[in-house]
Scaffold this active site. Structure first.
Site, PDB file in Angstrom:
ATOM      1  N   ARG A 103       0.882  -1.178   0.000  1.00 13.94           N
ATOM      2  CA  ARG A 103       0.000   0.000   0.000  1.00 13.94           C
ATOM      3  C   ARG A 103       0.907   1.212   0.000  1.00 13.94           C
ATOM      4  NH1 ARG A 103      -5.416   1.352   3.430  1.00 13.94           N
ATOM      5  NH2 ARG A 103      -6.159  -0.046   1.820  1.00 13.94           N
ATOM      6  N   HIS A 130      -7.142   1.055  -6.681  1.00 11.59           N
ATOM      7  CA  HIS A 130      -7.391   0.138  -5.562  1.00 11.59           C
ATOM      8  C   HIS A 130      -8.079  -1.113  -6.146  1.00 11.59           C
ATOM      9  CE1 HIS A 130      -7.731  -1.247  -1.588  1.00 11.59           C
ATOM     10  NE2 HIS A 130      -8.602  -0.419  -1.082  1.00 11.59           N
ATOM     11  N   GLN A 133     -10.014  -3.778  -4.016  1.00 11.35           N
ATOM     12  CA  GLN A 133     -11.320  -3.262  -3.592  1.00 11.35           C
ATOM     13  C   GLN A 133     -12.353  -3.506  -4.698  1.00 11.35           C
ATOM     14  OE1 GLN A 133     -12.144  -1.320  -0.554  1.00 11.35           O
ATOM     15  NE2 GLN A 133     -14.160  -1.864  -1.312  1.00 11.35           N
ATOM     16  N   ASP A 225     -17.258   7.452  -1.414  1.00 18.47           N
ATOM     17  CA  ASP A 225     -15.970   7.297  -0.732  1.00 18.47           C
ATOM     18  C   ASP A 225     -15.636   8.660  -0.110  1.00 18.47           C
ATOM     19  OD1 ASP A 225     -13.439   6.464   0.092  1.00 18.47           O
ATOM     20  OD2 ASP A 225     -12.534   6.513  -1.912  1.00 18.47           O
ATOM     21  N   CYS A 265     -16.508   2.053   0.477  1.00 16.81           N
ATOM     22  CA  CYS A 265     -15.330   1.209   0.729  1.00 16.81           C
ATOM     23  C   CYS A 265     -14.834   1.368   2.164  1.00 16.81           C
ATOM     24  CB  CYS A 265     -14.226   1.537  -0.260  1.00 16.81           C
ATOM     25  SG  CYS A 265     -13.727   3.259  -0.194  1.00 16.81           S
ATOM     26  N   ARG A 293     -14.279  -8.479   0.919  1.00 14.38           N
ATOM     27  CA  ARG A 293     -12.863  -8.240   0.619  1.00 14.38           C
ATOM     28  C   ARG A 293     -12.058  -9.515   0.887  1.00 14.38           C
ATOM     29  NH1 ARG A 293     -10.598  -3.274   1.045  1.00 14.38           N
ATOM     30  NH2 ARG A 293      -8.897  -4.329  -0.009  1.00 14.38           N
TER      31      ARG A 293
END
Ligand code: NVA
Length: 306
Positions: A103, A130, A133, A225, A265, A293
Site C-alpha cells: 500500500r 485500488h 477493492q 468514498d 469502501c 474483501r
C-alpha cells in the site's frame, strides 16, 4: 480455475474480462464456504505506507486461509524509498517471501517494485488505483443484483483511486458507470483513455455528471468514498467546500429504487460524504462489502500464486 494470470496485480486492467469473471466465480466459492486446497505454506510481506483496517485484516486472514504466513510492516517501519531504496527492499524481500503486497502513496512505487522483484507485487491501494477493492465490490454487486449484467453504478465523489479501479472494472464487465462530482474532480485522463480502450469506440463506457438526483433515481448501486483521500489532506478545506452539495443523505437514498443498494469502501466520515447513520440505512450493504474483501483477496492470491 484460471490458467493465465499476470504475475503482478497493480491495476484491475491486469486482468482480462475472462480472468476477472473467473476470479469473481472463485471468490463466490470462498464466500459460500469453500476452502482453498492450496495449503502450500507460501510467505507474504505486507508493506503499508498508509493506515489500513479492512485491507490489512482481509489479506492477513486470506493468507492464513490459504495456508500461508504474513509479515506486516507498517507506515513507520520500512521507510520505503527513504530509509532504503525501493529496489533494495524488493531485492531483499524476494529472498524471504513468495509475494509482496504493498500500500503506497505513489503508484510509481509499485511499478518500481514490480520492475525489480522476481515475486508478484499486489497493489493494496495506491494514489491511482485500488484493484483489490474493485474485485470485492464487483463480488458484492453480483451477490445483491444476482448478476453483473445490466447493472448501473453511480459513484458520488471524486475520480480517486477507488473510483478509477471500479470504473475500469465496470468497463471490463460491461457495467454502466456514472461519476457524480463537482467540476474539476473527474477521473484522471489516463484512466479515461484506458476505459475507452477497454470499451471500444462505439460505446459510451462512462458518464460524468453533476446531476445527483437523476443519477441516484436511475442506478442499481449508489457508491461513495471519502472526499479527502489519504495523501490529499492539504486540499481539505477546498474539497469540503466544493463537495458540500454531493453528500449522500437519508432523503437522497429514499429517492432511489427499492432494490438499489448503497456501498462505501470505508473508512467513512459522517458529516462529510455521508449523513450520520447512512451506513446502517436499510439499503446499505457496507459491512457485507467489507467481508467480501476477504473472499476477493483469497481468490486473487490463490490465482496469482498458482
Ligand atoms: N480513497 C480512499 C480509500 C480508502 C480505502 C483513500 O485513498 O484514502
Amino acid at each position: 480455475m484460471i490458467s493465465t494470470m499476470p504475475k503482478h496485480f497493480l491495476s484491475i486492467t491486469d486482468l482480462t474480462k475472462d480472468e476477472l469473471t473467473k476470479v469473481l466465480a472463485r471468490a463466490a466459492d470462498f464466500q459460500s464456504g469453500v476452502k482453498s486446497v492450496q495449503g502450500t505454506n507460501q510467505k507474504f510481506a505486507l508493506i503499508f505506507q498508509k493506515p489500513s483496517l479492512r485491507t490489512k485484516v482481509s489479506f492477513t486472514v486470506a493468507i492464513a486461509e490459504l495456508g500461508g504466513h504474513a509479515t506486516f510492516f507498517g507506515p513507520e517501519e520500512i521507510g520505503l524509498g527513504s530509509r532504503e531504496s525501493v529496489a533494495d527492499i524488493a531485492k531483499t524481500l524476494e529472498r524471504y517471501v513468495d509475494c509482496i503486497i504493498a500500500r503506497v502513496y505513489k503508484h510509481e512505487t509499485l511499478v518500481e517494485l514490480a520492475k525489480v522483484a522476481s515475486v508478484p507485487i499486489v497493489n493494496a491501494l495506491s494514489d491511482l488505483e485500488h484493484p483489490c477493492q474493485t474485485v470485492g465490490d464487483l463480488l458484492t454487486i453480483q451477490e445483491y443484483n444476482g448478476s453483473l449484467q445490466d447493472s448501473s453504478i453511480a459513484f458520488i465523489g471524486d475520480g480517486n483511486n477507488v473510483a478509477s479501479s471500479l470504473a475500469m472494472g465496470c468497463a471490463l464487465m460491461d457495467i454502466k458507470f456514472t461519476l457524480v462530482c463537482p467540476k474539476g474532480y473527474e477521473l484522471p485522463q489516463a484512466i479515461v483513455k484506458s476505459i475507452e480502450k477497454i470499451a471500444g469506440v462505439n460505446t459510451e463506457p462512462i458518464t460524468t455528471t453533476q446531476d445527483l438526483q437523476a443519477t441516484v433515481a436511475n442506478s442499481d448501486v449508489i457508491y461513495t468514498d471519502v472526499w479527502i483521500s489519504m495523501g490529499s489532506e492539504a486540499e481539505t478545506n477546498q474539497r469540503l467546500q466544493n463537495f458540500q452539495e454531493f453528500q449522500v443523505t437519508h432523503s437522497l437514498l429514499d429517492t432511489a429504487k427499492k432494490e438499489t443498494i448503497f456501498m462505501h469502501c470505508m473508512p467513512a466520515q459522517p458529516g462529510r460524504e455521508i449523513e450520520a447513520g447512512i451506513l446502517d440505512h436499510p439499503k446499505s450493504v457496507v459491512y457485507r462489502q467489507a467481508e467480501n474483501r476477504l473472499y476477493a483477496q483469497q481468490s486473487i492470491l490463490e490465482l496469482i500464486l498458482k
